[in-house]
Design an enzyme around this catalytic site. Structure first.
Site, short mmCIF file in Angstrom:
data_model
loop_
_atom_site.label_atom_id
_atom_site.label_comp_id
_atom_site.label_asym_id
_atom_site.label_seq_id
_atom_site.Cartn_x
_atom_site.Cartn_y
_atom_site.Cartn_z
N ASP A 213 -43.60 -5.41 31.22
CA ASP A 213 -43.12 -4.12 31.71
C ASP A 213 -42.19 -4.37 32.89
O ASP A 213 -42.61 -4.91 33.91
CB ASP A 213 -44.31 -3.26 32.13
CG ASP A 213 -43.89 -1.86 32.58
OD1 ASP A 213 -42.68 -1.62 32.75
OD2 ASP A 213 -44.79 -1.02 32.76
N THR B 266 -26.64 3.19 18.76
CA THR B 266 -27.95 2.55 18.85
C THR B 266 -29.02 3.56 18.46
O THR B 266 -28.73 4.74 18.24
CB THR B 266 -28.25 2.04 20.28
OG1 THR B 266 -28.41 3.17 21.15
CG2 THR B 266 -27.14 1.14 20.81
N ASN C 142 -19.22 9.35 35.69
CA ASN C 142 -18.80 10.65 35.15
C ASN C 142 -20.03 11.53 34.97
O ASN C 142 -20.97 11.15 34.27
CB ASN C 142 -18.13 10.48 33.78
CG ASN C 142 -16.87 9.64 33.84
OD1 ASN C 142 -16.81 8.64 34.54
ND2 ASN C 142 -15.87 10.02 33.08
N ILE D 250 -22.50 4.38 22.48
CA ILE D 250 -22.65 3.23 21.60
C ILE D 250 -23.66 3.58 20.51
O ILE D 250 -24.68 4.21 20.77
CB ILE D 250 -23.14 2.00 22.39
CG1 ILE D 250 -22.20 1.73 23.59
CG2 ILE D 250 -23.23 0.77 21.49
CD1 ILE D 250 -20.77 1.42 23.22
N TYR E 287 -30.68 10.12 34.85
CA TYR E 287 -30.01 8.95 34.29
C TYR E 287 -28.74 8.57 35.05
O TYR E 287 -28.55 7.41 35.41
CB TYR E 287 -29.67 9.22 32.82
CG TYR E 287 -29.17 8.01 32.07
CD1 TYR E 287 -30.00 6.92 31.84
CD2 TYR E 287 -27.86 7.96 31.58
CE1 TYR E 287 -29.55 5.81 31.14
CE2 TYR E 287 -27.40 6.86 30.88
CZ TYR E 287 -28.25 5.78 30.66
OH TYR E 287 -27.79 4.69 29.97
#
Length: 246
Positions: free
Chosen positions: A71, A199, A156, A197, A164
């Protein structure tokens, strides 16, 4: 001296740690490194996922693959993994810190404070632990290259992205701070800010025609990025060709 010495782009006999290596960008970078001859230690929380990824990567590469479940928000576990890498191959040449993410999507006035702290812990404190302990190992080994995977959300603003963006802004500053401090010891520190991206984490965005179309419109190259796009940049930054980039 030669004006243009041969660039070292081979990763044979080099050892790297990739956090978040069980999926997404981390997995892609690890696969590219192993295909180029590097030995890679995968770190992540899911032992089963790491093992499956290691088996998959081994089948397509010249380097060796190992994995250590841990972790990233637990400093003792991070220190253990770094020690395990050095014990495995005798050295650590570089790190790609790809572990990160967020579960605080929503208006800032409605964010759960406990979830906010968790995102900061994962993205900021986790990277600090990895950087702190891996940099020690790289300095002892004579130098190395550290990459922090950030995000365009660091620079941005993205409405309703919650913790985040602020967390990735902290990652960017940590990269600059570490580059400034560790350069004298031969350790280069760089960040990569991916856009959208393809994913597992971005499946929800890509499944929405409206949202994915908006991303494409706001992207100069007018396409969704692939994991390989980030892996190519990471390999350059880890290589001797980027020896004056920090």
């Amino acid at each position: 001296r030669r004006m243009f010495p041969d660039m070292q782009l081979s990763f044979e006999d080099r050892t790297y740690l990739v956090t978040g290596g069980g999926s997404g960008i981390g997995k892609g970078v690890a696969a590219a490194l192993v295909a180029s001859g590097a030995n890679v230690m995968l770190m992540g929380r899911s032992a089963d996922r790491l093992a499956a990824t290691a088996d998959e990567i081994k089948s397509g590469g010249a380097g060796e693959v190992n994995c250590e479940p841990a972790d990233i928000t637990n400093e003792d576990e991070v220190a253990r993994v770094v020690d395990a890498v050095v014990a495995w191959q005798g050295k650590l040449d570089g790190v790609v810190n790809s572990a990160g993410g967020s579960n605080t999507v929503g208006p800032i006035t409605q964010i759960d404070s406990e979830l906010w702290r968790g995102v900061i812990d994962l993205n900021v404190n986790g990277m600090m632990y990895v950087l702190k302990h891996s940099a020690r190992a790289m300095v002892r080994g004579g130098g190395g290259s550290f990459i922090g995977i950030s995000s365009i959300a660091a620079s941005n603003t993205h409405r309703w992205f919650g913790a985040y963006g602020p967390a990735k802004s902290a990652v960017d500053h940590m990269v600059k701070l570490a580059a400034d401090e560790l350069g004298v010891s031969g350790v280069r520190v760089n960040g990569i800010r991916p856009g959208l991206i393809r994913t597992e984490l971005t499946e929800a965005v890509l499944m929405s025609p409206e949202v994915s179309a908006d991303y494409r419109e706001c992207t100069p190259l007018q396409r969704i990025g692939e994991v390989e796009d980030i892996a190519n940049v990471a390999l350059f930054l880890l290589s001797d060709a980027a020896g004056y980039v920090t």
